[in-house]
Write an enzyme that holds these catalytic residues in place. Structure first.
Site, PDB file in Angstrom:
ATOM      1  CD  GLU A 257      -1.853   2.250   1.728  1.00 27.38           C
ATOM      2  OE1 GLU A 257      -1.521   3.194   0.974  1.00 27.38           O
ATOM      3  OE2 GLU A 257      -1.966   2.367   2.954  1.00 27.38           O
ATOM      4  CB  CYS A 291      -1.008   6.905   1.365  1.00 27.42           C
ATOM      5  SG  CYS A 291      -2.218   5.933   2.303  1.00 27.42           S
TER       6      CYS A 291
END
Length: 478
Positions: A257, A291
């Protein structure tokens, strides 16, 4: 200028007991590390919070051997329902010690106490509750009857959501029957080590969870260890590429991720005030250290001026300062290195001709701080529209038609998330279906739930975390 000023409302830090030295957590006990200790620092005050042990290759090997022994002798053979009881116990302990975790997270990370208290810690507990319920229902994950755990999971987590990212990884791994060797970020290790105390308090069998602190070399040792079966990493795309290369050619299962450059798309029929709140949450939540932050704002041309004016008014009310103050909206940048990165990219944005705007006001004298920043007159060619800043910096672009919005939103090497603001459900569904992003929010942003899978495409990584799909990453078919 605010209509009225807020009186300081600091959260007491007395609930947290800081130690001069923190060790590794291996085989159920705290031990010394073989490396030169690191100092962990409060980014808001530059106060040294403590020295943290650094794990060497030998320390990582000890941790992996402990995890393998626990998997073979205890955790793997254990009844799934009994594994679930341990996860329920951990979840309840996280709730009982929530204030302690929230204050420690804010001290070590720099995020506002309201975010640690109201988002990070409750969500971390929720992930353990959710996965505890799955522990004896793995036949329904979608891998056929009696799926099996991989074995030892090596997990490396980032500094932006230290406790929450731990929960995202540890909870599904344990529910599936794996054991864990976790490496927290070098700048934010303290809540992971407090979690180790929770594991002891919950009487979790020794070796089921091992926490090895350190910097990049420690993480590399975890990822490359020959007896690690499953690797999960959250962090930068560059490091993710290195991990993918290291794992290639092995039998390890990998979940990544990575970074993002999300588009937050505002159509001309969107309720402006509601959209502005979502824009602010999308980019300034956790100082933009997210993110999936909505760092590219795509506004339909006809409402651009109205949206930007409302956005600037709202940003002018944000309070930047002491993260332990309950009135603070934007806390400290996590490290001097990240602050330098933000300043570099903002300087490049100005040099390339984008128009910078920041609210008035003074930043604290000590610590690492950056004002909420908006760039207008941005084109897709600008670095600030392409590179992940990972800070409180928003780039505003315009579009005329839905097709142009989709083209600009997808014009990125990343594909983690996106947002759509419109009152037309058909438009939302049509645009969402064309966006190459793992998560698309409609008339909201940065909303998370343990039941919902999260992950990206392209250079945002592969695999999912959360929900049934996230649990599957820690299982294999019988």
């Amino acid at each position: 200028m605010s209509v009225f000023e807020y009186a300081p409302a600091p959260e007491s830090r007395s609930i947290v007991t800081l130690r001069p030295h923190y060790g590794l957590f291996v085989d159920g006990e705290f031990t010394d590390g073989g490396g030169e200790p690191l100092k962990t620092v409060n980014p808001a005050t530059e106060e040294v919070l403590g020295e943290v042990a650094v794990g060497t290759d030998a320390d990582v090997d000890r941790a992996v051997r402990a995890a393998r022994k626990a998997f073979t002798r205890v955790w793997g053979p254990m009844r799934p329902a009994d594994r679930g009881k341990y996860l329920f116990r951990i979840a309840r302990l996280l709730q009982e010690r929530a204030r302690e975790f929230a204050v420690l997270e804010t001290l070590d990370n720099g995020k506002p106490i309201t975010e640690s208290r109201d988002v990070d810690v409750p969500l971390a507990a929720a992930h353990f509750f959710y996965h505890a319920g799955w522990a004896d229902k793995l036949d329904h994950v979608g891998l056929g009857a009696a799926p099996r755990p991989h074995g030892v999971a090596g997990q490396v987590i980032p500094w932006n959501f230290p406790l929450l990212m731990l929960a995202w990884k540890v909870a599904p791994a344990l529910a599936a029957g794996n054991t864990v060797v976790l490496k927290p970020a070098e700048t934010t290790p303290l809540t992971a080590l407090l979690f180790a105390e929770v594991c002891q308090q919950a009487d979790l069998p020794p070796g089921v969870v091992n926490i090895v602190t350190g910097a990049g070399d420690t993480g590399r040792a975890v990822v490359e260890h020959a007896d690690v079966d499953k690797v999960a990493f959250t962090g930068s795309t560059e490091v993710g590429k290195q991990i993918a290369r290291a794992v290639a050619g092995t039998q390890k299962v990998l979940t990544l991720e990575l970074g993002g450059k999300a588009a937050n798309i505002v159509f001309d029929d969107a309720p402006v005030d509601e959209a502005v709140e979502g824009i602010v949450r999308g980019i300034f939540f956790n100082q933009g250290h997210v993110c999936c932050a909505g760092s590219r704002l795509l506004v339909q041309e006809s409402v651009h001026d109205e949206v930007v004016a409302a956005l600037k008014r709202r940003i002018g009310t944000l309070r930047v300062g002491d993260p332990l103050d309950k009135n603070t909206d934007v806390g400290a940048i996590n490290s001097p290195e990240q602050l330098a990165r933000i300043r570099e990219l903002v300087g490049i944005g100005e040099a390339e001709g984008a128009q910078l705007w920041q609210p008035e006001g003074q930043l604290p004298d000590r610590g690492t701080w950056f004002k909420p920043t908006v760039f207008t007159d941005v084109t897709p060619a600008h670095r600030i529209a392409r590179d992940e800043v990972f800070g409180p910096v928003l780039s505003v672009l315009t579009f005329r038609t839905p097709d142009e919005a989709v083209a600009k939103a997808n014009n990125t090497t990343y594909g983690l998330s996106a947002g759509i603001w419109s009152e037309k459900g058909s438009r939302i569904l049509s645009v969402a279906n064309q966006l190459r992003a793992g998560v698309v929010w409609a008339n909201t942003f940065n909303q998370f739930d343990p039941t919902s899978p999260f992950g990206g495409y392209k250079q945002s990584g592969y695999g999912r975390e959360g929900g049934r799909l996230g649990l599957r990453a820690y299982l294999k078919e019988s």
